[in-house]
Scaffold this motif. Structure first.
Motif, short mmCIF file in Angstrom:
data_model
loop_
_atom_site.label_atom_id
_atom_site.label_comp_id
_atom_site.label_asym_id
_atom_site.label_seq_id
_atom_site.Cartn_x
_atom_site.Cartn_y
_atom_site.Cartn_z
N UNK A 35 7.32 -9.30 -11.32
CA UNK A 35 5.99 -8.71 -11.18
C UNK A 35 5.96 -7.36 -11.87
N UNK A 36 4.93 -7.15 -12.69
CA UNK A 36 4.73 -5.87 -13.37
C UNK A 36 3.27 -5.47 -13.19
N UNK A 37 3.03 -4.27 -12.68
CA UNK A 37 1.66 -3.83 -12.47
C UNK A 37 1.49 -2.35 -12.77
N UNK A 38 0.31 -2.01 -13.31
CA UNK A 38 0.02 -0.63 -13.67
C UNK A 38 -0.97 -0.02 -12.70
N UNK A 39 -0.69 1.18 -12.21
CA UNK A 39 -1.59 1.96 -11.36
C UNK A 39 -1.92 1.19 -10.08
N UNK A 40 -3.19 0.84 -9.84
CA UNK A 40 -3.49 0.04 -8.65
C UNK A 40 -2.78 -1.31 -8.73
N UNK A 41 -2.58 -1.80 -9.95
CA UNK A 41 -1.77 -3.00 -10.12
C UNK A 41 -0.33 -2.76 -9.71
#
Length: 258
Positions: free
Chosen positions: A112-118
């Motif tokens: 899993x890779x997410x940016x900011x709220x992700x």
């Protein structure tokens, strides 16, 4: 690259699936032709086509892994309105995305890779699905959203924490957000939840992030057992100056799993 629709109940999530041109021969032999997949999630007001996410995807593919970029509820080309989105909607979206990835016949492991709220979303998602997630990559993770909401703040906009409004206008993004987002965020305890994930974690964060302070990533590493924090010197929240360096850090970390 293949366009696919992923369904979380009746909600259609718009996604793009990309496979590597060349698979590491040893990994292919050991895994019976399967490869790991990295699910890539954007942030608040974002979408799957942002340059820093595309940079990550390029490095994921060059590492011999597949990628799955997804627009979350109320964002990009997916169903729903921004006004109505909440953190729990995104958490449920992510669970549906992982369920979809598990059913792909070529997938060996899920990252899993997410940016900011992700980033917050994948941190919570990894805790909820700790038995399914091989590795976790929060980038500029906005894990402080619930803490700030309890203090009556969202994106440097302030509200009555004891009586959240029915909606709040966010002039810095020129969008209106429903009050359910605020009320729900106040009830989420990130720190008590994320420690349930015991797998490897890579946090990538620009040291000059104007939205989510780099120091907040320095704080949250204490809640993981196997974690590496990579600073991108002088860079912003969306890695406007050195997206290539951020993506290269992701690849360097990922290749050890091939």
């Amino acid at each position: 690259m293949e366009h696919i629709d992923i369904y979380d109940g009746d909600t259609r999530l718009d996604a793009l699936l990309s496979l590597p041109e060349r698979i590491n021969p040893d990994a292919q032999g050991d895994a019976g032709g399967k490869v790991p997949i990295v699910i890539i999630i954007h942030g608040f007001t974002g979408n799957k086509e942002e340059e820093h996410l595309l940079a990550v995807e390029r490095e994921v593919l060059s590492a011999g892994m597949a990628s799955l970029r997804v627009d979350m509820y109320g964002h990009g080309k997916s169903d729903g309105k921004f006004f109505d989105h909440t953190l729990s909607r995104w958490f449920l979206n992510l669970m549906a995305i992982v369920d979809h990835a598990e059913k792909l016949e070529f997938v060996s492991d899920i990252f899993l890779c997410g940016h900011s709220q992700g980033g917050l979303t994948v941190m919570m998602g990894a805790a909820m699905m700790h038995d399914k997630i091989k590795g976790l990559i929060p980038m500029s993770p906005a894990w402080v959203i619930p803490d700030q909401s309890r203090d009556g703040e969202i994106l440097q906009n302030f509200f009555d924490k004891d009586n959240p409004p029915q909606s709040i206008y966010l002039p810095n993004v020129e969008m209106e957000l429903g009050g359910h987002y605020l009320r729900e965020a106040q009830q989420i305890d990130v720190k008590s939840a994320i420690g349930k994930y015991k797998g490897p974690v890579l946090i990538v964060h620009g040291t000059k992030d104007e939205s989510v302070k780099y120091e907040w990533s320095e704080e949250i590493v204490k809640y993981y057992d196997d974690v590496e924090l990579v600073p991108i010197e002088g860079d912003t929240h969306c890695f406007d100056h050195h997206a290539d360096l951020a993506a290269e850090a992701v690849k360097k970390w990922l290749v050890r799993f091939i």
